[in-house]
Design a protein around this motif. Structure first.
Motif, mmCIF file in Angstrom:
data_model
loop_
_atom_site.group_PDB
_atom_site.id
_atom_site.type_symbol
_atom_site.label_atom_id
_atom_site.label_comp_id
_atom_site.label_asym_id
_atom_site.label_seq_id
_atom_site.Cartn_x
_atom_site.Cartn_y
_atom_site.Cartn_z
ATOM 1 N N ALA A 124 38.662 -52.342 53.291
ATOM 2 C CA ALA A 124 37.322 -51.567 52.771
ATOM 3 C C ALA A 124 37.781 -50.679 51.472
ATOM 4 O O ALA A 124 37.117 -50.862 50.329
ATOM 5 C CB ALA A 124 36.782 -50.596 53.738
ATOM 6 N N PHE A 125 39.020 -50.007 51.465
ATOM 7 C CA PHE A 125 39.265 -49.379 50.316
ATOM 8 C C PHE A 125 39.471 -50.173 49.126
ATOM 9 O O PHE A 125 39.164 -50.182 47.874
ATOM 10 C CB PHE A 125 40.656 -48.662 50.626
ATOM 11 N N LYS B 76 38.456 -53.206 48.786
ATOM 12 C CA LYS B 76 37.146 -53.864 48.148
ATOM 13 C C LYS B 76 36.428 -52.961 47.332
ATOM 14 O O LYS B 76 35.959 -53.242 46.250
ATOM 15 C CB LYS B 76 36.282 -53.895 49.473
ATOM 16 N N GLU B 77 36.380 -51.570 47.603
ATOM 17 C CA GLU B 77 35.717 -50.409 46.957
ATOM 18 C C GLU B 77 36.333 -50.390 45.479
ATOM 19 O O GLU B 77 35.903 -50.299 44.333
ATOM 20 C CB GLU B 77 35.637 -49.197 47.405
ATOM 21 N N ALA B 78 37.909 -50.431 45.534
ATOM 22 C CA ALA B 78 38.567 -50.433 44.122
ATOM 23 C C ALA B 78 38.326 -51.408 43.353
ATOM 24 O O ALA B 78 38.300 -51.310 42.138
ATOM 25 C CB ALA B 78 40.004 -50.170 44.528
ATOM 26 N N ARG C 298 35.304 -53.225 43.129
ATOM 27 C CA ARG C 298 34.192 -53.119 42.914
ATOM 28 C C ARG C 298 34.083 -52.481 41.526
ATOM 29 O O ARG C 298 32.999 -52.488 41.019
ATOM 30 C CB ARG C 298 33.255 -52.364 43.796
ATOM 31 N N ALA C 299 34.873 -51.649 41.021
ATOM 32 C CA ALA C 299 34.734 -51.006 39.671
ATOM 33 C C ALA C 299 34.549 -51.905 38.498
ATOM 34 O O ALA C 299 34.643 -53.075 38.596
ATOM 35 C CB ALA C 299 35.984 -50.148 39.251
#
Length: 78
Positions: A59-60, A62-64, A66-67
């Motif tokens: 999840a981390f 994925k979020e990284a 997504r920037a």
């Protein structure tokens, strides 16, 4: 309250994101999964991890990613 699984500390693994309480980087987890290891194999190799910690690493990542940053791919030679 949800537990924070991933932290970054300049004094631990040169500041790379790691699973809290370990020196296991998110990068290592991703490398192992990308190489075809299963979550069960990663857990067996690193008993201090939990399934929840591995999912938090994913999840981390994925979020990284997504920037709003463009990652150009090198063109293959003609």
């Amino acid at each position: 309250m949800q537990r924070q699984w991933v932290i970054s500390n300049p004094k631990v693994m040169m500041g790379k994101p790691v699973i809290v309480g370990t020196r296991i980087t998110v990068e290592l987890i991703l490398e192992k999964l990308a190489a075809g290891e299963t979550i069960e194999q990663v857990l067996e190799a690193h008993p201090q991890l939990t399934r929840e910690a591995i999912l938090a690493a994913l999840a981390f990542a994925k979020e990284a990613l997504r920037a709003d940053v463009v990652y150009p791919l090198a063109e293959a030679p003609a």
